[in-house]
Design a protein around this motif. Structure first.
Motif, PDB file in Angstrom:
ATOM      1  N   HIS A 114       8.417   6.546  12.587  1.00  0.00           N
ATOM      2  CA  HIS A 114       9.561   5.699  12.234  1.00  0.00           C
ATOM      3  C   HIS A 114       9.864   5.748  10.736  1.00  0.00           C
ATOM      4  O   HIS A 114      10.316   4.757  10.170  1.00  0.00           O
ATOM      5  CB  HIS A 114       9.330   4.249  12.684  1.00  0.00           C
ATOM      6  CG  HIS A 114       8.998   4.127  14.142  1.00  0.00           C
ATOM      7  ND1 HIS A 114       9.930   4.342  15.137  1.00  0.00           N
ATOM      8  CD2 HIS A 114       7.843   3.832  14.779  1.00  0.00           C
ATOM      9  CE1 HIS A 114       9.371   4.171  16.318  1.00  0.00           C
ATOM     10  NE2 HIS A 114       8.091   3.878  16.130  1.00  0.00           N
ATOM     11  N   HIS A 115       9.608   6.893  10.135  1.00  0.00           N
ATOM     12  CA  HIS A 115       9.820   7.073   8.695  1.00  0.00           C
ATOM     13  C   HIS A 115      11.183   7.721   8.457  1.00  0.00           C
ATOM     14  O   HIS A 115      12.156   7.023   8.149  1.00  0.00           O
ATOM     15  CB  HIS A 115       8.676   7.933   8.134  1.00  0.00           C
ATOM     16  CG  HIS A 115       8.612   8.024   6.645  1.00  0.00           C
ATOM     17  ND1 HIS A 115       9.561   8.664   5.897  1.00  0.00           N
ATOM     18  CD2 HIS A 115       7.671   7.579   5.762  1.00  0.00           C
ATOM     19  CE1 HIS A 115       9.229   8.617   4.619  1.00  0.00           C
ATOM     20  NE2 HIS A 115       8.084   7.946   4.511  1.00  0.00           N
ATOM     21  N   PRO A 126       0.839  -1.206   0.000  1.00  0.00           N
ATOM     22  CA  PRO A 126       0.000   0.000   0.000  1.00  0.00           C
ATOM     23  C   PRO A 126       0.868   1.247   0.000  1.00  0.00           C
ATOM     24  O   PRO A 126       1.865   1.322   0.725  1.00  0.00           O
ATOM     25  CB  PRO A 126      -0.777  -0.124   1.307  1.00  0.00           C
ATOM     26  CG  PRO A 126       0.153  -0.865   2.224  1.00  0.00           C
ATOM     27  CD  PRO A 126       1.008  -1.754   1.359  1.00  0.00           C
ATOM     28  N   ARG A 127       0.509   2.215  -0.806  1.00  0.00           N
ATOM     29  CA  ARG A 127       1.212   3.491  -0.807  1.00  0.00           C
ATOM     30  C   ARG A 127       0.178   4.592  -0.728  1.00  0.00           C
ATOM     31  O   ARG A 127      -0.528   4.872  -1.699  1.00  0.00           O
ATOM     32  CB  ARG A 127       2.082   3.661  -2.047  1.00  0.00           C
ATOM     33  CG  ARG A 127       2.777   5.020  -2.082  1.00  0.00           C
ATOM     34  CD  ARG A 127       3.863   5.098  -3.109  1.00  0.00           C
ATOM     35  NE  ARG A 127       4.467   6.424  -3.117  1.00  0.00           N
ATOM     36  CZ  ARG A 127       5.555   6.745  -3.803  1.00  0.00           C
ATOM     37  NH1 ARG A 127       6.172   5.843  -4.531  1.00  0.00           N
ATOM     38  NH2 ARG A 127       6.037   7.966  -3.764  1.00  0.00           N
ATOM     39  N   HIS A 172       3.903   0.893   3.786  1.00  0.00           N
ATOM     40  CA  HIS A 172       4.465   2.245   3.702  1.00  0.00           C
ATOM     41  C   HIS A 172       3.564   3.113   4.578  1.00  0.00           C
ATOM     42  O   HIS A 172       2.438   3.415   4.203  1.00  0.00           O
ATOM     43  CB  HIS A 172       4.438   2.715   2.246  1.00  0.00           C
ATOM     44  CG  HIS A 172       4.688   4.173   2.051  1.00  0.00           C
ATOM     45  ND1 HIS A 172       5.843   4.639   1.499  1.00  0.00           N
ATOM     46  CD2 HIS A 172       3.947   5.271   2.335  1.00  0.00           C
ATOM     47  CE1 HIS A 172       5.795   5.976   1.442  1.00  0.00           C
ATOM     48  NE2 HIS A 172       4.644   6.372   1.932  1.00  0.00           N
ATOM     49  N   LEU A 173       4.042   3.446   5.771  1.00  0.00           N
ATOM     50  CA  LEU A 173       3.204   4.217   6.698  1.00  0.00           C
ATOM     51  C   LEU A 173       3.393   5.716   6.493  1.00  0.00           C
ATOM     52  O   LEU A 173       4.178   6.170   5.668  1.00  0.00           O
ATOM     53  CB  LEU A 173       3.516   3.816   8.131  1.00  0.00           C
ATOM     54  CG  LEU A 173       3.177   2.361   8.483  1.00  0.00           C
ATOM     55  CD1 LEU A 173       3.450   2.103   9.948  1.00  0.00           C
ATOM     56  CD2 LEU A 173       1.733   2.026   8.161  1.00  0.00           C
ATOM     57  N   GLU A 221      11.272   4.287  -6.454  1.00  0.00           N
ATOM     58  CA  GLU A 221      10.853   3.523  -5.281  1.00  0.00           C
ATOM     59  C   GLU A 221       9.354   3.309  -5.334  1.00  0.00           C
ATOM     60  O   GLU A 221       8.626   4.061  -5.978  1.00  0.00           O
ATOM     61  CB  GLU A 221      11.184   4.273  -3.996  1.00  0.00           C
ATOM     62  CG  GLU A 221      10.430   5.578  -3.929  1.00  0.00           C
ATOM     63  CD  GLU A 221      10.341   6.190  -2.545  1.00  0.00           C
ATOM     64  OE1 GLU A 221       9.221   6.539  -2.171  1.00  0.00           O
ATOM     65  OE2 GLU A 221      11.366   6.339  -1.898  1.00  0.00           O
ATOM     66  N   ILE A 222       8.904   2.282  -4.644  1.00  0.00           N
ATOM     67  CA  ILE A 222       7.466   2.078  -4.479  1.00  0.00           C
ATOM     68  C   ILE A 222       6.992   2.800  -3.230  1.00  0.00           C
ATOM     69  O   ILE A 222       5.853   3.237  -3.141  1.00  0.00           O
ATOM     70  CB  ILE A 222       7.145   0.577  -4.427  1.00  0.00           C
ATOM     71  CG1 ILE A 222       7.295  -0.011  -5.825  1.00  0.00           C
ATOM     72  CG2 ILE A 222       5.742   0.323  -3.923  1.00  0.00           C
ATOM     73  CD1 ILE A 222       7.037  -1.482  -5.902  1.00  0.00           C
ATOM     74  N   GLY A 223       7.843   2.935  -2.260  1.00  0.00           N
ATOM     75  CA  GLY A 223       7.495   3.614  -1.021  1.00  0.00           C
ATOM     76  C   GLY A 223       8.623   3.475  -0.023  1.00  0.00           C
ATOM     77  O   GLY A 223       9.666   2.887  -0.313  1.00  0.00           O
ATOM     78  N   ILE A 224       8.418   4.036   1.154  1.00  0.00           N
ATOM     79  CA  ILE A 224       9.365   3.914   2.247  1.00  0.00           C
ATOM     80  C   ILE A 224       8.756   2.949   3.257  1.00  0.00           C
ATOM     81  O   ILE A 224       7.766   3.271   3.917  1.00  0.00           O
ATOM     82  CB  ILE A 224       9.635   5.275   2.932  1.00  0.00           C
ATOM     83  CG1 ILE A 224      10.031   6.328   1.897  1.00  0.00           C
ATOM     84  CG2 ILE A 224      10.701   5.122   4.012  1.00  0.00           C
ATOM     85  CD1 ILE A 224      11.365   6.115   1.243  1.00  0.00           C
ATOM     86  N   SER A 225       9.326   1.776   3.367  1.00  0.00           N
ATOM     87  CA  SER A 225       8.795   0.789   4.298  1.00  0.00           C
ATOM     88  C   SER A 225       9.247   1.135   5.713  1.00  0.00           C
ATOM     89  O   SER A 225      10.438   1.318   5.972  1.00  0.00           O
ATOM     90  CB  SER A 225       9.287  -0.612   3.928  1.00  0.00           C
ATOM     91  OG  SER A 225       8.919  -1.546   4.930  1.00  0.00           O
ATOM     92  N   THR A 226       8.285   1.217   6.629  1.00  0.00           N
ATOM     93  CA  THR A 226       8.606   1.520   8.023  1.00  0.00           C
ATOM     94  C   THR A 226       8.516   0.284   8.913  1.00  0.00           C
ATOM     95  O   THR A 226       8.664   0.383  10.128  1.00  0.00           O
ATOM     96  CB  THR A 226       7.660   2.613   8.564  1.00  0.00           C
ATOM     97  OG1 THR A 226       6.305   2.207   8.338  1.00  0.00           O
ATOM     98  CG2 THR A 226       7.915   3.927   7.870  1.00  0.00           C
TER      99      THR A 226
END
Length: 431
Positions: free
Chosen positions: A353-354, A218-219, A239-240, A397-402
């Motif tokens: 936590h990003h 999810p993004r 991706h929070l 990137e698809i997102g920043i995984s937290t």
């Protein structure tokens, strides 16, 4: 062509979301097997062709985006959301270059992550291999259509994309150009599929597609991610939200601090890497007024604690909720804290936590901040807006995984692979 047919059918027939997703997943699985076996150079050529096709299709993409913007304004979308939705010739060129940048990165598939020999003579290798079929659910950023498609092709995965309804026309136009480029270079078009309708039932069907889809990414905003995590029967790479902080230490260079804070908050307010709270060391209280004035003069609303309000009467009193808010707009919270430990404590309590940053000339303070802040990305003397896979050299990137499992931080092509162990022997049997 298949997507256009499905979209037209959905306008005249009741949507069976489960059947739609099952059909797309079956096509994706076939494409994934073919894609996983393709040589790296074929995928490279296909991505370059896809980037060129997007560039050539700019007029059609702009026309589609104009429809989305018109609808967005009618729906009352705010300036930050409209900016995320907006495409112009420069942004389309950026999308094309982003795809080409992914073409230029090293192919992670079948690379050896580690290898070693055992006393019994076995040689063991840990290889990177594709995950399989990935479902990506995202909101109003049409560029994600190309970024996600490119990263999945590079990593040997087929993907089903479900973009936000606000950007449906733009996403369709980008997707059409992208897959035309892929197909012309020998990659099956079904490797990158776009859900052709905006019906929310499709999201539920994707989340329930156990054994059809291997992972969901999810993004988007907190509500989207929360729904995915609550309802998914498929593994989730989350991706929070980006409730990010920039901490100005007592040993910060004043000019450097002003430049970093301004960029971190205001370069683009609607991105997940934007700073939402500025923390200032009590030892740097003398810099607080300049930081607050700079933000206010640049058109940013400042919500602050008593110290920030004392520094400038234009500051709005902060509420408890402000410390927990991802504004994604020209609004920022400002607070005075007691040194590095005070900053760490505030971030631990309120952060997501990003991405969090420290501005300081004190190496020991920087090291303490890096060690104490439990975020996917921690920056020292740099803007939080570097939280972007392209800036990390990942192409996109698809997102920043937290999260803490599988992948953390920017999710690029390498992070979209899993592991396979290969044992090579000479006839060994286990005693």
């Amino acid at each position: 062509m298949r997507d256009a047919t499905l979209a037209k059918a959905a306008e005249t027939e009741p949507l069976d979301a489960t059947t739609l997703v099952a059909g797309m997943a079956a096509e994706a699985r076939k494409a994934a097997r073919l894609l996983a076996a393709l040589p790296a150079e074929v995928k490279t050529a296909a991505l370059r062709a896809a980037g060129g096709a997007i560039r050539a299709a700019a007029p059609a993409i702009l026309a589609a985006n104009a429809l989305d913007l018109e609808r967005g304004r009618a729906l009352g979308l705010g300036p930050a959301l409209l900016d995320r939705l907006l495409l112009d010739p420069g942004r389309i060129e950026g999308i094309a270059r982003g795809v080409e940048a992914v073409a230029d990165i090293a192919d992670p598939v079948n690379t050896v992550a580690a290898e070693w020999d055992r006393p019994n003579g076995l040689h063991i290798q840990r290889l990177r291999v594709p995950i399989g079929v990935i479902g990506i659910i995202y909101e109003s950023r049409p560029n994600v259509t190309a970024d996600a498609g490119a990263l999945c092709v590079r990593s040997g995965n087929a993907v089903i994309l479900r973009g936000g309804s606000e950007a449906l026309n733009s996403s369709r136009a980008i997707h059409a150009a992208f897959v035309a480029g892929l197909a012309a270079a020998g990659v099956p078009a079904a490797a990158v599929q776009l859900v052709p309708v905006a019906d929310r039932a499709v999201v539920g069907a994707l989340l329930a597609a156990q054994n059809l889809i291997d992972v969901i990414v999810p993004r988007g905003g907190k509500s989207l991610v929360a729904r995915v995590q609550a309802d998914a029967r498929v593994p989730v790479l989350a991706h929070l939200d980006g409730n990010n902080h920039t901490y100005v230490d007592g040993a910060a260079d004043p000019d450097k601090a002003l430049a970093i804070v301004r960029n971190a908050k205001l370069r683009r307010t609607g991105v997940c890497g934007a700073t939402e709270t500025v923390l200032v060391d009590a030892g740097a209280r003398g810099q607080l007024g300049a930081i607050v004035a700079m933000l206010l003069d640049a058109g940013c609303e400042v919500r602050g604690d008593a110290a920030a309000r004392a520094a400038d009467p234009r500051v709005v009193p902060a509420t408890d909720a402000d410390w927990d808010t991802e504004y994604l707009d020209a609004v920022v919270a400002v607070k005075l804290v007691d040194g590095v430990d005070g900053a760490i404590a505030h971030i631990e309590r309120h952060g997501s936590h990003h991405t969090d940053a420290i501005v300081t000339e004190d190496a020991a303070a920087a090291d303490r901040f890096v060690a104490g802040v439990d975020s996917a990305i921690v920056a020292v003397n740099a803007s939080t807006q570097f939280a972007d896979g392209g800036e990390f050299g990942f192409g996109a990137e698809i997102g920043i995984s937290t999260g803490r499992l599988h992948a953390r931080g920017p999710v690029g092509a390498e992070q979209l692979t899993t592991m396979k162990y290969v044992l090579r022997g000479t006839g060994q049997t286990r005693p």
